[in-house]
Write a protein that holds these residues in place. Structure first.
Motif, PDB file in Angstrom:
ATOM      1  N   GLU A  22       0.799  -0.992  -0.357  1.00  0.00           N
ATOM      2  CA  GLU A  22       0.120   0.455   0.098  1.00  0.00           C
ATOM      3  C   GLU A  22       0.972   1.299  -0.054  1.00  0.00           C
ATOM      4  O   GLU A  22       1.945   1.206   0.457  1.00  0.00           O
ATOM      5  CB  GLU A  22      -0.957  -0.037   0.934  1.00  0.00           C
ATOM      6  CG  GLU A  22      -2.043  -1.020   0.850  1.00  0.00           C
ATOM      7  CD  GLU A  22      -3.083  -1.182   0.218  1.00  0.00           C
ATOM      8  OE1 GLU A  22      -2.875   0.223  -0.154  1.00  0.00           O
ATOM      9  OE2 GLU A  22      -3.589  -1.595  -0.219  1.00  0.00           O
ATOM     10  N   LEU A  23       0.494   2.104  -0.765  1.00  0.00           N
ATOM     11  CA  LEU A  23       1.074   3.303  -0.817  1.00  0.00           C
ATOM     12  C   LEU A  23       0.181   4.714   0.515  1.00  0.00           C
ATOM     13  O   LEU A  23      -0.337   4.443   0.868  1.00  0.00           O
ATOM     14  CB  LEU A  23       1.031   4.134  -1.927  1.00  0.00           C
ATOM     15  CG  LEU A  23       1.450   4.098  -3.578  1.00  0.00           C
ATOM     16  CD1 LEU A  23       0.677   4.732  -4.569  1.00  0.00           C
ATOM     17  CD2 LEU A  23       2.686   3.507  -3.221  1.00  0.00           C
ATOM     18  N   THR A  24       1.592   5.291   0.974  1.00  0.00           N
ATOM     19  CA  THR A  24       1.450   6.026   1.782  1.00  0.00           C
ATOM     20  C   THR A  24       1.253   7.699   1.545  1.00  0.00           C
ATOM     21  O   THR A  24       2.153   8.043   0.627  1.00  0.00           O
ATOM     22  CB  THR A  24       2.145   6.005   3.229  1.00  0.00           C
ATOM     23  OG1 THR A  24       3.569   6.538   2.377  1.00  0.00           O
ATOM     24  CG2 THR A  24       2.315   4.105   3.593  1.00  0.00           C
ATOM     25  N   GLY A  25      -0.071   8.410   2.108  1.00  0.00           N
ATOM     26  CA  GLY A  25      -0.023  10.246   1.742  1.00  0.00           C
ATOM     27  C   GLY A  25      -1.633  10.219   2.004  1.00  0.00           C
ATOM     28  O   GLY A  25      -2.149   9.335   2.538  1.00  0.00           O
ATOM     29  N   SER A  26      -1.674  11.007   2.002  1.00  0.00           N
ATOM     30  CA  SER A  26      -2.828  11.463   1.781  1.00  0.00           C
ATOM     31  C   SER A  26      -4.109  10.455   0.509  1.00  0.00           C
ATOM     32  O   SER A  26      -3.050  10.569   0.033  1.00  0.00           O
ATOM     33  CB  SER A  26      -2.969  13.250   1.749  1.00  0.00           C
ATOM     34  OG  SER A  26      -2.949  13.528   0.038  1.00  0.00           O
ATOM     35  N   VAL A  30      -3.030   9.014  -2.638  1.00  0.00           N
ATOM     36  CA  VAL A  30      -2.205   7.881  -3.116  1.00  0.00           C
ATOM     37  C   VAL A  30      -2.915   7.876  -3.939  1.00  0.00           C
ATOM     38  O   VAL A  30      -2.731   6.859  -5.109  1.00  0.00           O
ATOM     39  CB  VAL A  30      -2.768   7.340  -2.072  1.00  0.00           C
ATOM     40  CG1 VAL A  30      -2.921   5.195  -2.222  1.00  0.00           C
ATOM     41  CG2 VAL A  30      -2.243   7.522  -0.362  1.00  0.00           C
ATOM     42  N   THR A  65       6.355   3.210  -0.253  1.00  0.00           N
ATOM     43  CA  THR A  65       5.843   2.855  -0.589  1.00  0.00           C
ATOM     44  C   THR A  65       5.585   5.001  -0.150  1.00  0.00           C
ATOM     45  O   THR A  65       3.905   4.612  -0.377  1.00  0.00           O
ATOM     46  CB  THR A  65       5.006   2.527   0.834  1.00  0.00           C
ATOM     47  OG1 THR A  65       6.549   3.079   1.638  1.00  0.00           O
ATOM     48  CG2 THR A  65       5.545   0.864   0.570  1.00  0.00           C
ATOM     49  N   ARG A  66       6.194   5.347  -0.474  1.00  0.00           N
ATOM     50  CA  ARG A  66       5.364   6.928  -0.582  1.00  0.00           C
ATOM     51  C   ARG A  66       5.130   7.880  -1.613  1.00  0.00           C
ATOM     52  O   ARG A  66       5.699   7.467  -2.946  1.00  0.00           O
ATOM     53  CB  ARG A  66       6.826   7.879  -0.007  1.00  0.00           C
ATOM     54  CG  ARG A  66       7.614   7.453   1.597  1.00  0.00           C
ATOM     55  CD  ARG A  66       9.019   7.391   1.393  1.00  0.00           C
ATOM     56  NE  ARG A  66       9.747   7.777   0.975  1.00  0.00           N
ATOM     57  CZ  ARG A  66      10.236   8.525  -0.157  1.00  0.00           C
ATOM     58  NH1 ARG A  66      10.992   9.685   0.353  1.00  0.00           N
ATOM     59  NH2 ARG A  66      11.762   8.459  -0.989  1.00  0.00           N
TER      60      ARG A  66
END
Length: 100
Positions: A22-26, A30, A65-66
């Motif tokens: 999964e990607l992380t961020g808002s 994402v 993942t960012r």
């Protein structure tokens, strides 16, 4: 749902089914980054990387993942994301010690 939302949702479903992290961020980051990541992986898959172990190179790409990193590097070749995610040991193995 807008056109881009549908594309992002489609790419998110593909990533989940492939077991990608999964990607992380808002939420907005994402969604966008999921599509950028898919595009970069497609670019990688279409290219010639004979000197690289393709499965290892893909694993290095997927370490990122960012969401912001994918977005920031969207205009660069897939190798930019790959290069910034190499470990020091991997860099030492792949890059010449004394470049000329």
């Amino acid at each position: 749902m807008g056109e881009y939302d549908a594309i992002n949702a489609h790419n998110a479903a593909k990533a989940r089914s492939a077991g990608w992290p999964e990607l992380t961020g808002s939420p907005g980051q994402v969604g966008w980054a999921t599509t950028v990541r898919q595009n970069k992986i497609d670019e990688f898959d279409a290219g010639e990387t004979a000197e690289l172990d393709r499965s290892q190179a893909r694993a290095v790409l997927l370490r990122e993942t960012r969401a912001a990193a994918w977005i920031d590097n969207r205009a660069h070749p897939w190798a930019m994301v790959w290069l910034i995610n190499l470990t020091d040991d991997e860099r030492a193995t792949l890059l010449p010690e004394n470049p000329k």
